[in-house]
Design a protein around this motif. Structure first.
Motif, mmCIF file in Angstrom:
data_model
loop_
_atom_site.group_PDB
_atom_site.id
_atom_site.type_symbol
_atom_site.label_atom_id
_atom_site.label_comp_id
_atom_site.label_asym_id
_atom_site.label_seq_id
_atom_site.Cartn_x
_atom_site.Cartn_y
_atom_site.Cartn_z
ATOM 1 N N GLN A 116 64.783 29.572 -21.829
ATOM 2 C CA GLN A 116 64.331 28.929 -22.816
ATOM 3 C C GLN A 116 63.291 28.662 -23.296
ATOM 4 O OE1 GLN A 116 66.481 29.383 -25.134
ATOM 5 N NE2 GLN A 116 67.808 30.449 -23.667
ATOM 6 N N GLN A 166 60.846 31.632 -23.981
ATOM 7 C CA GLN A 166 61.348 32.302 -24.526
ATOM 8 C C GLN A 166 61.253 34.193 -23.538
ATOM 9 O OE1 GLN A 166 63.528 32.793 -27.570
ATOM 10 N NE2 GLN A 166 63.929 30.662 -25.666
ATOM 11 N N THR A 201 67.110 35.197 -23.198
ATOM 12 C CA THR A 201 66.845 34.754 -24.745
ATOM 13 C C THR A 201 67.592 35.296 -25.537
ATOM 14 O OG1 THR A 201 64.952 35.963 -25.254
ATOM 15 C CG2 THR A 201 64.689 34.741 -23.540
ATOM 16 N N THR A 202 67.339 34.301 -26.527
ATOM 17 C CA THR A 202 67.432 35.105 -28.268
ATOM 18 C C THR A 202 66.456 36.192 -28.757
ATOM 19 O OG1 THR A 202 66.604 32.922 -29.023
ATOM 20 C CG2 THR A 202 68.812 32.582 -28.172
ATOM 21 N N SER A 203 65.411 36.276 -27.775
ATOM 22 C CA SER A 203 64.442 37.285 -28.395
ATOM 23 C C SER A 203 65.366 38.489 -28.741
ATOM 24 C CB SER A 203 63.695 37.535 -27.448
ATOM 25 O OG SER A 203 62.261 38.251 -28.457
#
Length: 279
Positions: free
Chosen positions: A109, A112, A134-136
């Motif tokens: 986090q 990232q 990650t949210t990538s």
């Protein structure tokens, strides 16, 4: 009976007698762990000096127990998912997962960037045992249980820096790694020494073009590497400044985990201490 004789008898009883089938089964598992792909029963028996029939029966038993996988097409064997489950349980029981996973999540986090934990399973291989995503929108996905050569990429520099290998051993293993853009072995050795001093290593586009890895090792009480934490991402997203800051964070994190695990190391030996001499 003299006291010395009685003491020897008690010592022998306590030591026990190794069970041949168990010793052979472990030798087979270690051999499979040292191979890049699946191997036949005959090849395994020859490599280990086992009776072919005995080797075949042990392999069939290991398949039934799910720690070895049989590939029908090639009539060959490789490590199975059950062994990954056992490795994960062993890590969890001695507290590794409890300490490592939250740190992986924090690092992922904070930067990232996907973070991974690699367990040294032999003198020639590491295995992915944990990861944090990650949210990538761009992801580099690797499955738990995926194995790589020990000296690959940034984590390989970290492992080599503390494993006590001779230059000849490192040269042989390094030459066998399939890489997109491998630096000369002399440069690899220099980067190993840099990793020893810095506590981390960086691989830009060496193992895979367009991918950068940043790694730091976790050492046991004897200073031997058994785990490495690695960040993996697209080279275009990794500026020199970002890599330097990320590497420092990884190094500080692995050193903190190592200190926290120090009591565990003194109480019991971690799984990798029974390493094979994979040659």
């Amino acid at each position: 009976m003299h006291a010395d004789d009685r003491d020897r008898d008690i010592s022998t009883l306590n030591a026990g007698k190794p069970v041949g089938a168990v010793v052979s089964a472990l030798a087979i598992l270690r051999y499979l762990a040292s191979q890049d792909g699946a191997v036949s029963s005959i090849q395994t028996a020859r490599a280990l000096g086992l009776n072919p029939s005995t080797c075949f029966n042990i392999l069939k038993t290991l398949v039934a127990e799910r720690v070895v996988q049989f590939e029908e097409a090639g009539k060959a064997y490789r490590l199975g998912a059950g062994l990954v489950e056992l490795a994960g349980s062993a890590l969890d029981q001695v507290g590794y997962t409890r300490l490592i996973h939250p740190e992986l999540e924090r690092l992922a986090q904070a930067w990232q960037t996907p973070m991974t934990a690699w367990l040294r399973v032999s003198d020639a291989r590491v295995m992915l045992v944990d990861r944090a995503e990650t949210t990538s929108t761009i992801q580099i996905h690797m499955r738990i249980g995926h194995r790589l050569p020990l000296l690959v990429g940034a984590l390989g520099r970290c492992m080599a820096a503390h494993a006590g290998f001779s230059p000849e051993t490192m040269k042989r293993q390094y030459a066998a790694i399939r890489q997109d853009n491998p630096p000369p072995f002399e440069q690899f050795l220099a980067e190993v020494e840099e990793a020893r001093v810095a506590g981390y290593a960086v691989d830009r586009d060496g193992f895979t073009r367009g991918v950068t890895t940043v790694s730091s090792p976790i050492l046991d009480a004897g200073g031997t590497p058994f785990l490495a934490l690695s960040a993996v991402g697209l080279t275009a997203q990794f500026s020199d400044e970002r890599v330097a800051a990320m590497a420092a964070d990884l190094r500080d994190t692995t050193r903190r985990i190592g200190r926290q695990l120090a009591g565990t190391f003194r109480a019991s030996s971690p799984p990798h201490h029974q390493r094979e001499n994979a040659r």
